[in-house]
Design a protein around this motif. Structure first.
Motif, PDB file in Angstrom:
ATOM      1  N   GLY A   1      28.314  37.494  37.767  1.00  0.00           N
ATOM      2  CA  GLY A   1      28.934  38.215  36.661  1.00  0.00           C
ATOM      3  C   GLY A   1      30.268  37.599  36.276  1.00  0.00           C
ATOM      4  N   THR A   2      30.670  37.801  35.050  1.00  0.00           N
ATOM      5  CA  THR A   2      31.930  37.229  34.564  1.00  0.00           C
ATOM      6  C   THR A   2      32.932  38.289  34.123  1.00  0.00           C
ATOM      7  N   ASP A   3      32.608  39.560  34.318  1.00  0.00           N
ATOM      8  CA  ASP A   3      33.532  40.640  33.975  1.00  0.00           C
ATOM      9  C   ASP A   3      34.375  40.943  35.207  1.00  0.00           C
ATOM     10  N   ILE A   4      35.417  40.143  35.412  1.00  0.00           N
ATOM     11  CA  ILE A   4      36.258  40.209  36.607  1.00  0.00           C
ATOM     12  C   ILE A   4      37.627  40.752  36.225  1.00  0.00           C
ATOM     13  N   ILE A   5      38.133  41.696  37.027  1.00  0.00           N
ATOM     14  CA  ILE A   5      39.491  42.188  36.803  1.00  0.00           C
ATOM     15  C   ILE A   5      40.331  41.931  38.046  1.00  0.00           C
ATOM     16  N   ARG A   6      41.638  41.785  37.833  1.00  0.00           N
ATOM     17  CA  ARG A   6      42.593  41.618  38.930  1.00  0.00           C
ATOM     18  C   ARG A   6      43.382  42.914  39.060  1.00  0.00           C
ATOM     19  N   VAL A   7      43.381  43.472  40.266  1.00  0.00           N
ATOM     20  CA  VAL A   7      44.161  44.663  40.568  1.00  0.00           C
ATOM     21  C   VAL A   7      45.369  44.189  41.372  1.00  0.00           C
ATOM     22  N   GLU A   8      46.543  44.321  40.780  1.00  0.00           N
ATOM     23  CA  GLU A   8      47.769  43.845  41.415  1.00  0.00           C
ATOM     24  C   GLU A   8      48.059  44.628  42.692  1.00  0.00           C
ATOM     25  N   GLY A   9      48.501  43.934  43.714  1.00  0.00           N
ATOM     26  CA  GLY A   9      48.951  44.595  44.928  1.00  0.00           C
ATOM     27  C   GLY A   9      50.250  45.315  44.654  1.00  0.00           C
ATOM     28  N   LYS A  10      50.516  46.354  45.422  1.00  0.00           N
ATOM     29  CA  LYS A  10      51.780  47.066  45.264  1.00  0.00           C
ATOM     30  C   LYS A  10      52.200  47.631  46.604  1.00  0.00           C
TER      31      LYS A  10
ATOM     32  N   LEU B   1      52.311  41.384  49.110  1.00  0.00           N
ATOM     33  CA  LEU B   1      51.325  42.040  48.264  1.00  0.00           C
ATOM     34  C   LEU B   1      49.963  41.375  48.398  1.00  0.00           C
ATOM     35  N   VAL B   2      48.920  42.192  48.418  1.00  0.00           N
ATOM     36  CA  VAL B   2      47.542  41.716  48.495  1.00  0.00           C
ATOM     37  C   VAL B   2      46.850  42.120  47.191  1.00  0.00           C
ATOM     38  N   HIS B   3      46.416  41.137  46.416  1.00  0.00           N
ATOM     39  CA  HIS B   3      45.797  41.374  45.124  1.00  0.00           C
ATOM     40  C   HIS B   3      44.278  41.418  45.284  1.00  0.00           C
ATOM     41  N   ARG B   4      43.630  42.281  44.509  1.00  0.00           N
ATOM     42  CA  ARG B   4      42.170  42.408  44.555  1.00  0.00           C
ATOM     43  C   ARG B   4      41.564  41.864  43.270  1.00  0.00           C
TER      44      ARG B   4
END
Length: 71
Positions: free
Chosen positions: A12-21, A42-45
């Motif tokens: 799949g190509t619908d990828i999002i980045r969830v910023e670490g906080k 921070l650990v980003h997903r």
């Protein structure tokens, strides 16, 4: 997923980045190195919105700090 924006499980190509906080009392997606949030790494997903697969990544510039603490 981080570099190619393609899911390794479903292609799949619908990828999002969830910023670490770093939140109060160590909450959030981080690795605490000391007593305050200022010391948190921070650990980003990266999440595939097609199948739900996720990966966690740490910024390259933070790796020497982790090695110093845990190695």
């Amino acid at each position: 997923m981080k570099y190619r924006n393609i899911c390794p499980k479903c292609n799949g190509t619908d990828i999002i980045r969830v910023e670490g906080k770093a939140g109060a009392y160590g909450t959030g997606n981080n690795i605490q190195l000391g007593w305050t949030n200022l010391s948190a790494i921070l650990v980003h997903r990266y999440v595939c919105c097609d199948c739900g697969y996720s990966e966690e990544w740490i910024d390259k510039e933070d790796i020497p700090t982790l090695k110093k603490k845990y190695k």
